[in-house]
Design an enzyme around this catalytic site. Structure first.
Site, short mmCIF file in Angstrom:
data_model
loop_
_atom_site.label_atom_id
_atom_site.label_comp_id
_atom_site.label_asym_id
_atom_site.label_seq_id
_atom_site.Cartn_x
_atom_site.Cartn_y
_atom_site.Cartn_z
NE ARG A 158 4.73 -3.14 -2.68
CZ ARG A 158 3.19 -3.35 -2.31
NH1 ARG A 158 2.96 -4.55 -1.96
NH2 ARG A 158 2.31 -2.53 -2.12
CG ASP A 439 -3.85 -1.83 -2.59
OD1 ASP A 439 -4.55 -2.87 -2.83
OD2 ASP A 439 -2.46 -2.06 -1.74
#
EC number: 2.3.3.9
Length: 533
Positions: A158, A439
């Site tokens: 990613r 996160d």
């Protein structure tokens, strides 16, 4: 020629050939990236002025055409029931590949703070992993290396979102896109080796807001493949649907990437953040405490059902999201409750028709696997068409969520955002807080909720109006508590994190940055430039 603003780097990861490759991608596509970022600003202004998201009229022909399909499933991607995700730290890469997952999504985005060391060593780590040459030795002498199983795990990468720049590399005095940099370096070094291994260069694409942004990725893929003499369509990419605007363009996003599509993913945490951010001017869309906003919330349930129907109609995977729950050590009863939450989350996903799910910790894999093995004995559920699903624009905006705003929820949001921002400023992109893996996405929810509650004068269940002055008082208290309990008393960055967070929770129109990572980027770049590779 692209200018590399570092010297004495420790590998050939940025050879002249790689820099020329990046330069072509930058010069070919940077103006389009900038135009799309400008379009985001215009679209936000329209939403702030009263417009609501809706399905696009001029692309209805794509949604209504039942005949087109995406490319066949890529090699190694037929069965994606368990995918583990995590940052590109060397030891974590080894552990993830060696885990009992089928796929590892290596993340340069939300779980990696983009310091130069993190980005560069991340690329080195993945290059070594692709070649089965990755090892790590702990200070205590323990050695980590790939097992035979780890060598077979499928790797997906990613890159960063379109909004982030890579300021260490510039072309013509302008910084390069972080997304193009992450993709380009990985693709140049590893695409052909991955093809030889029987897989391919596979990616997850984050934070897109429109099908035009997907079109940009597709064009980048074609040019990159042409430059390395790799057949077009070799790349496969799964798009995270993690913005409310992208939810209205799922068919169109798959269509733009149809030669490279590997499906869509339920990016649940960023999606909640985007819902708040994009509709921040609309008082009717104020959400309660984060803990009350679950996957059973009407707008979240509608989004998942539409994603499954859309993907399966086009012959691609519909991938589930990640539970933030972590194993709890030294408390068996609490851990039992937490693991049951994970099991119920995965059970909901597989019964809805999703083809796989994410975990962030290896200990959660057996739970997720047991559920998916029981309810999905075949490799995937793409044959489950969900023709019974009919999702309207109103369904995607239905926030009939049971719950309140509370002082506990406010303090929790402040503590989470503060701790995450401090960690990010120290170069770490994910950390456990209150037995949850936080996160950038989950921290963004906290920040956005605080701003939204002040903006619309939300009332707590205790009867108090949420004001900027009150939140700033609570922030000062939480900052003091965090500093007092930190085991890094001399080098923590809670004061700096608190200064940044204070600018984001006042409810003022011009004091809410698009992303907290963009807000703080110059600090970690400045720190990193003192420690050049």
């Amino acid at each position: 020629m692209a200018t590399l603003n570092v010297s004495n780097h420790k590998s050939d990861i940025l050879s002249p050939e790689v820099l020329r490759f990046l330069e072509v991608l930058h010069k070919t596509f940077e103006s389009r990236r900038q135009d799309l970022l400008t379009a985001r600003i215009a679209r936000q202004k329209a939403l702030d002025n009263g417009q609501l998201p809706d399905f696009l009229e001029d692309t209805a022909y794509i949604r209504n055409d039942d005949t087109w399909k995406a490319a066949p499933i890529g090699p190694g991607l037929q069965d994606r029931r368990i995918e583990i995700t995590g940052p590109v730290d060397r030891k974590l890469v080894i552990n993830a590949l060696n885990s009992d997952s089928r796929i590892f999504m290596a993340d340069f985005e939300d779980s990696t703070a983009p310091t130069w060391d993190n980005i560069m060593y991340g690329q080195i780590n993945l290059r070594d992993a692709v070649r089965n040459q990755i090892e790590f030795v702990n200070p205590n002498g323990k050695t980590y290396a790939l097992t035979e199983k780890g060598k077979e795990t499928v790797l997906m990468v990613r890159p960063r979102g379109w909004h982030l720049d890579e300021k260490h590399v510039s072309v013509g005095g302008r910084p390069m896109s972080g997304a193009i940099f992450d993709f380009g370096v990985f693709f140049y070094h590893n695409a052909k080796v991955l093809i030889e291994k029987g897989h391919g260069p596979y990616f997850y694409l984050p934070k897109m807001e429109s099908h035009l942004e997907a079109r940009l990725w597709n064009d980048i893929f074609n040019v990159a493949q042409d430059m390395l003499n790799i057949p077009r369509g070799t790349i496969r990419a799964t798009v995270l649907i993690e913005t409310i605007l992208a939810a209205f363009e799922m068919d169109e996003i798959i269509y733009e990437l149809r030669d490279h599509s590997a499906g869509l993913n339920v990016g649940r945490w960023d999606y909640i953040f985007s819902f708040i951010k994009k509709l921040k001017a609309h008082k009717q869309y104020v959400l309660p405490d984060r803990s009350h906003v679950t996957m059973e919330s009407p707008f979240m349930d509608a989004y998942v059902r539409l994603l499954i129907k859309t993907c399966h109609k086009r012959g691609v995977h519909a991938m589930g999201g990640m539970s933030a729950v972590l194993p709890i050590k030294n408390d068996d009863e609490a851990n039992k409750v937490a693991m049951e939450k994970v099991r119920q989350d995965k059970l909901r996903e597989v019964k809805a028709g999703l083809d796989g799910t994410w975990v962030a910790h290896p200990d959660l894999i057996p739970i997720a696997r047991q559920v998916f093995d029981e309810y999905m004995p075949q490799p995937n559920q793409i044959h489950v068409r969900r023709d019974d699903v009919h999702v309207t624009a109103q369904d995607l905006l239905d926030i009939n969520v049971t719950g309140d705003v509370s002082e506990h929820g406010i303090r929790d949001d402040i503590a989470v955002a503060l701790a995450y921002m401090e960690s990010w400023l120290n170069g770490k992109g994910c950390l456990p807080i209150h037995n949850l893996m936080e996160d950038a996405a989950t921290a963004e929810i906290s920040r956005a909720q605080l701003w939204q509650w002040v903006k619309h004068s939300a009332q707590t269940i205790e009867g108090r109006s949420v004001t900027a002055s009150w939140l700033l008082e609570l922030l000062a208290e939480e900052t003091h508590t965090a500093k007092a309990s930190s085991n890094r008393s001399n080098d923590n960055k809670f004061d700096l994190a608190s200064q940044y967070l204070a600018t984001q929770i006042t409810g003022e129109e011009n004091k809410f940055d698009e992303f907290m990572t963009s807000l703080m980027l110059d600090d970690i770049v400045a720190v990193q430039e003192k420690h050049k590779l």
